[in-house]
Enzyme design. Sequence first.
Site, PDB file in Angstrom:
ATOM      1  N   LYS A 177       0.683  -1.235   0.125  1.00  0.00           N
ATOM      2  CA  LYS A 177       0.116   0.021  -0.061  1.00  0.00           C
ATOM      3  C   LYS A 177       0.829   1.338   0.011  1.00  0.00           C
ATOM      4  CE  LYS A 177      -4.316  -2.028   1.896  1.00  0.00           C
ATOM      5  NZ  LYS A 177      -5.100  -1.977   3.114  1.00  0.00           N
ATOM      6  N   ASP A 186      -9.699   2.797   1.840  1.00  0.00           N
ATOM      7  CA  ASP A 186      -9.466   2.286   3.172  1.00  0.00           C
ATOM      8  C   ASP A 186      -9.936   3.641   4.110  1.00  0.00           C
ATOM      9  OD1 ASP A 186      -8.829  -0.459   3.100  1.00  0.00           O
ATOM     10  OD2 ASP A 186      -6.569   0.084   3.216  1.00  0.00           O
TER      11      ASP A 186
END
Length: 284
Positions: free
Chosen positions: A68, A104
Amino acid sequence: MYKLGLIGQNISASRAPALHKMLGALNHLPVSYELQVPSDKSAEAFSEKLDEMRKEGFTGTNVTFPYKQIAIERADVVNEAVRKTGASNTLCIKEGKIYAFNTDYTGFIRGYRGRVGDLPAGKVLLIGAGGVGRAIGFALFEVGATELMVTDLNVAGAQSLVDAVNAAGYKARYVPAEEVGEASKQADGLVNCTPVGHYSTPGIPLAVEHFAGQSWAFDAVYTPMDTEFLIAANQAGLKIVSGFDLFFYQGIDAFELFTGQPVQNIEPVWQQFREQYDVVSDLI
């Protein structure tokens, strides 16, 4: 065809393909979704896989552990959430450019509000400062966090998040492992953003006796649904925000970015997905 994927390690059990294909079917859009596992955890392996996907005509890809933070290095354009968090879990490929987003961040906000409403997050103990931890850490201030207490076995990673949060004008401090118990007593919310509790890494990242007196808890792990962390929180009377909430809402947000089509009615998708894929939980 919207050709989508997920880049990560240990993703064979991911329900992301099922969710995105269902969203495609419900919205009458042709969608494929393929799991993509780089040869190793390096930035080079990630880039090789992403380049393969671009050549094969992928519309976009989700990104998970451990890429990420690596993902933003390949982006041509990043949005505000990515700039804040220093991580991306959603890459859109359009007209030869890569656009980075962090669903997220947005997905947690939607999941939190859906579970606990307007309850301010307050003072929060965050365990785990990796990619998802950074996203949740910043998102918490959108739902009323007043202070972030960060602990991680990777001290440099925890301090990096603390420094970034403070630089953004919020309040954060690092908590050494030996002070976690005391920090938990001060917390209104408990957050697990480590892999501990996953099927492949079972356990609990916080001793059960530290679940007492807080208002709410969140676990980013959603396989299994009822982690030891959430069970302990539930038994202590805390309100629960689950990893499935995060998975579901970040997926909705990513789908809308990939396709440009809003998902108009969330509840039928939620119910159908839970029923069709046997998403069972005693807590949520």
